[in-house]
Design a protein around this motif. Structure first.
Motif, PDB file in Angstrom:
ATOM      1  N   THR A  13       6.366  -3.756  80.585  1.00  0.00           N
ATOM      2  CA  THR A  13       7.259  -3.170  79.174  1.00  0.00           C
ATOM      3  C   THR A  13       7.863  -4.431  78.349  1.00  0.00           C
ATOM      4  O   THR A  13       7.735  -4.434  77.207  1.00  0.00           O
ATOM      5  CB  THR A  13       8.425  -2.348  79.948  1.00  0.00           C
ATOM      6  OG1 THR A  13       7.655  -1.232  80.667  1.00  0.00           O
ATOM      7  CG2 THR A  13       9.114  -1.604  78.558  1.00  0.00           C
ATOM      8  N   THR A  14       8.212  -5.364  79.087  1.00  0.00           N
ATOM      9  CA  THR A  14       9.197  -6.406  78.314  1.00  0.00           C
ATOM     10  C   THR A  14       8.246  -7.410  77.828  1.00  0.00           C
ATOM     11  O   THR A  14       8.279  -7.869  76.634  1.00  0.00           O
ATOM     12  CB  THR A  14       9.958  -7.268  79.374  1.00  0.00           C
ATOM     13  OG1 THR A  14       9.252  -7.840  80.523  1.00  0.00           O
ATOM     14  CG2 THR A  14      11.133  -6.442  79.810  1.00  0.00           C
ATOM     15  N   VAL A  32      15.062  -4.159  76.469  1.00  0.00           N
ATOM     16  CA  VAL A  32      14.868  -2.912  77.409  1.00  0.00           C
ATOM     17  C   VAL A  32      15.861  -2.367  78.376  1.00  0.00           C
ATOM     18  O   VAL A  32      16.236  -1.317  78.534  1.00  0.00           O
ATOM     19  CB  VAL A  32      13.558  -3.416  78.169  1.00  0.00           C
ATOM     20  CG1 VAL A  32      13.167  -2.469  79.004  1.00  0.00           C
ATOM     21  CG2 VAL A  32      12.448  -3.559  77.478  1.00  0.00           C
ATOM     22  N   SER A  37      12.531   0.050  73.571  1.00  0.00           N
ATOM     23  CA  SER A  37      11.302  -0.482  74.205  1.00  0.00           C
ATOM     24  C   SER A  37      10.182  -0.270  73.090  1.00  0.00           C
ATOM     25  O   SER A  37       9.068  -0.812  73.513  1.00  0.00           O
ATOM     26  CB  SER A  37      11.013   0.509  75.454  1.00  0.00           C
ATOM     27  OG  SER A  37      10.733   1.804  74.976  1.00  0.00           O
TER      28      SER A  37
END
Length: 562
Positions: A13-14, A32, A37
């Motif tokens: 995700t990051t 995040v 996000s």
């Protein structure tokens, strides 16, 4: 302090967010962690705008409040703008009265006297309104629990509009309109507004009915930002939008009163920290030492010279407040030591001659010292009045609810409250409060916690990184300044204690072959021995700027070292 690392978000995700935004993973990780996000969420976070504000008519009773004010204006009724004597209350009164005055002259303002009337709506204020032919009172930052007083006003032919943000009691007051996003039956999308924020929603609704664009209300946002910072409400959602735009107003075109309070600051851009530690205490000092109307006069004054004169008077009140604060804190610490109460779960102290205007500040000081829920009492008339402060994670309002049989009245929030009781109930209350807190508080809540966003190296701190970190502001509850942990630091030999009695710690540190960073640790002077002789140590800190003699450099703001 307890050092608590926040869990790191999912790496995929990051990495994806870092690619979308073109930023380092460090920045993406922090975003995040704050629930951001996607690209659109990040855009709204970094560039808050007026279009992010909610429709004010989503708030319960907003239509009734607007209709009643329009009716009062059309009939030429006298309107009283009524607010509490703290920063949130006085900014609210300044906001509402200056907006209404821009098109309607038939109004006056009222701030209750802290000592003669106490907090919130007072019988004396209602009698004042009745004696002056006032038929509508707009109460700001108070009124949600003033059921009996608003009924008393109704019997005198006076109607109320309540704009509040405190928790309602079991029964709502009999007002024409009750604007409070914490009402159980209110579906407004954001319920953490301060009192001035609720007042702003009312003028936003009035402006929209008059066909005025929301941009025309930007000059009022310096007041809203000041109230948000001072009242320590969450810096999330609509509050963050209002604070962000309000700070832009403070830095570009502040009203004369706020400009007069900040004129001595050697900074090009004021932050929410400057609002909290420079503007707010001075506005508060008027109500603490003299009368809250002095603050309203300052904040509504349009002449620069007169504003400067008002500010000078308020500065003297602030100096008086500082001395009282220092003296009473020392007396309270001595009382705790004499009574041998260092091992309790609570701090409850009382002296009949303590100045009511500073007991809230003293309660905060004692909480810093012993780190436990704290009440400071003084005498006011035939009652004892107290300010309560809590520690992170513990709801002092709920604890007071469980002691209601010992209390005459109380109100407030999770972390700060006020109450009154009869002198003969003091010892009963003190024991019951200790019993309730000791039964419900967990041991770790009695040790200050520092939440760490992530571990980094000093080489990660670059000018580019800091430029983006600055855009995470304004900071506050719910959006704190990012906190980092770095291990393997060593002082370059310039570390020393500074300030009165060596209270603070000044360092110059590196990590391996990293650049050297200066750092300041307030109240960390007693940790100087840990860094001597180039002993390696770990530090928890945020990154900020040091302004000195016209030059600006990055520095570490130390919270703790081990």
């Amino acid at each position: 302090m307890r050092w608590k690392k926040k869990p790191l978000p999912d790496r995929n995700t990051t990495e994806q967010l870092a690619r979308k935004l073109g930023v380092d993973e460090l920045i993406a990780t922090l975003l995040v962690q704050r629930g951001i996000s996607g690209f659109e969420e990040a855009r709204h976070f970094f560039r808050p705008s007026l279009s992010d504000l909610h429709d004010p008519f989503l708030m319960k009773d907003m239509d009734k409040a607007v209709a009643r004010i329009e009716k009062a204006v059309s009939r030429g009724e006298k309107i009283l703008v009524y607010g509490d004597y703290d920063v949130d209350g006085t900014t609210s009164v300044a906001l509402m009265s200056s907006y209404l005055n821009s098109f309607y002259p038939g109004l006056s303002t009222y701030i209750p006297d802290r000592y003669d009337e106490g907090y919130g709506v007072s019988y004396k204020g209602i009698d004042h309104a009745a004696g002056n032919g006032i038929s509508l009172i707009i109460a700001l930052d108070c009124g949600i629990k003033a059921t009996d007083k608003i009924a008393y006003a109704a019997a005198k032919g006076i109607e109320f509009i309540v704009c509040d943000h405190h928790r309602p009691g079991a029964e709502l007051p009999p007002a024409v309109a009750v604007l409070d996003p914490k009402r159980p039956d209110c579906n407004y999308p954001y319920d953490e507004l301060c009192g001035c924020g609720v007042g702003f929603k009312l003028i936003q609704a009035l402006a929209s009915r008059k066909g005025q664009p929301v941009e025309s209300l930007l000059p009022y946002l310096d007041l809203v930002a000041t109230a948000i910072g001072a009242d320590i409400v969450p810096m999330t959602g609509e509050n963050r939008v209002l604070a962000y735009l309000g700070l832009k107003q403070i830095n570009s075109a502040p009203r004369p009163g706020i400009k007069a309070l900040t004129g001595s600051l050697d900074k090009k851009q004021l932050s929410i920290t400057d609002v909290v530690f420079v503007i707010a205490p001075r506005i508060n000092a008027a109500g603490r030492i003299k009368h809250g109307l002095h603050a309203v006069e300052l904040l509504t004054e349009t002449d620069t010279g007169r504003a400067a004169a008002f500010a000078a008077g308020i500065e003297q009140f602030n100096q008086d407040r500082k001395q009282l604060d220092k003296d009473i804190t020392e007396e309270a610490l001595q009382q705790i030591a004499r009574q041998g109460e260092q091992d309790r779960h609570t701090t409850v102290v009382c002296h009949e001659s303590w100045h009511k205007g500073v007991i809230g500040i003293v309660a905060s000081r004692l909480t810093e010292t012993y780190y436990r829920p704290t009440l400071v009492f003084t005498r006011t008339g035939d009652r004892l009045a107290a300010s309560a402060r809590s520690v992170k994670g513990f709801d002092v309002y709920n604890a007071l609810e469980q002691c209601a049989d010992c209390i005459e009245q109380f109100g407030g929030h999770k972390y700060a409250a006020g109450l009154t009781l009869l002198p003969e109930q003091y010892e009963n209350f003190k024991q019951k409060f200790e019993t309730v807190v000791s039964r419900t508080i967990t041991p770790e809540l009695l040790i200050p916690e520092i939440a760490i966003d992530m571990q980094i190296t000093l080489n990660d701190i670059t000018p580019k990184c800091y430029r983006i970190l600055k855009q995470f502001a304004p900071f506050g509850p719910g959006n704190p300044a990012p906190v980092f942990l770095t291990e393997g630091l060593e002082d370059t030999g310039y570390g020393k204690t500074v300030g009165e009695n060596g209270k603070h710690l000044k360092v110059s540190v590196r990590q391996g072959d990293s650049p050297v960073f200066g750092g300041i640790g307030f109240n960390l002077g007693d940790k100087h021995s840990l860094i001597r002789n180039r002993n390696p140590f770990s530090a928890v800190y945020s990154v900020d700027e040091n302004h000195w003699n016209g030059s600006v450099s990055l520095q570490l703001k130390l919270y703790d070292i081990k």
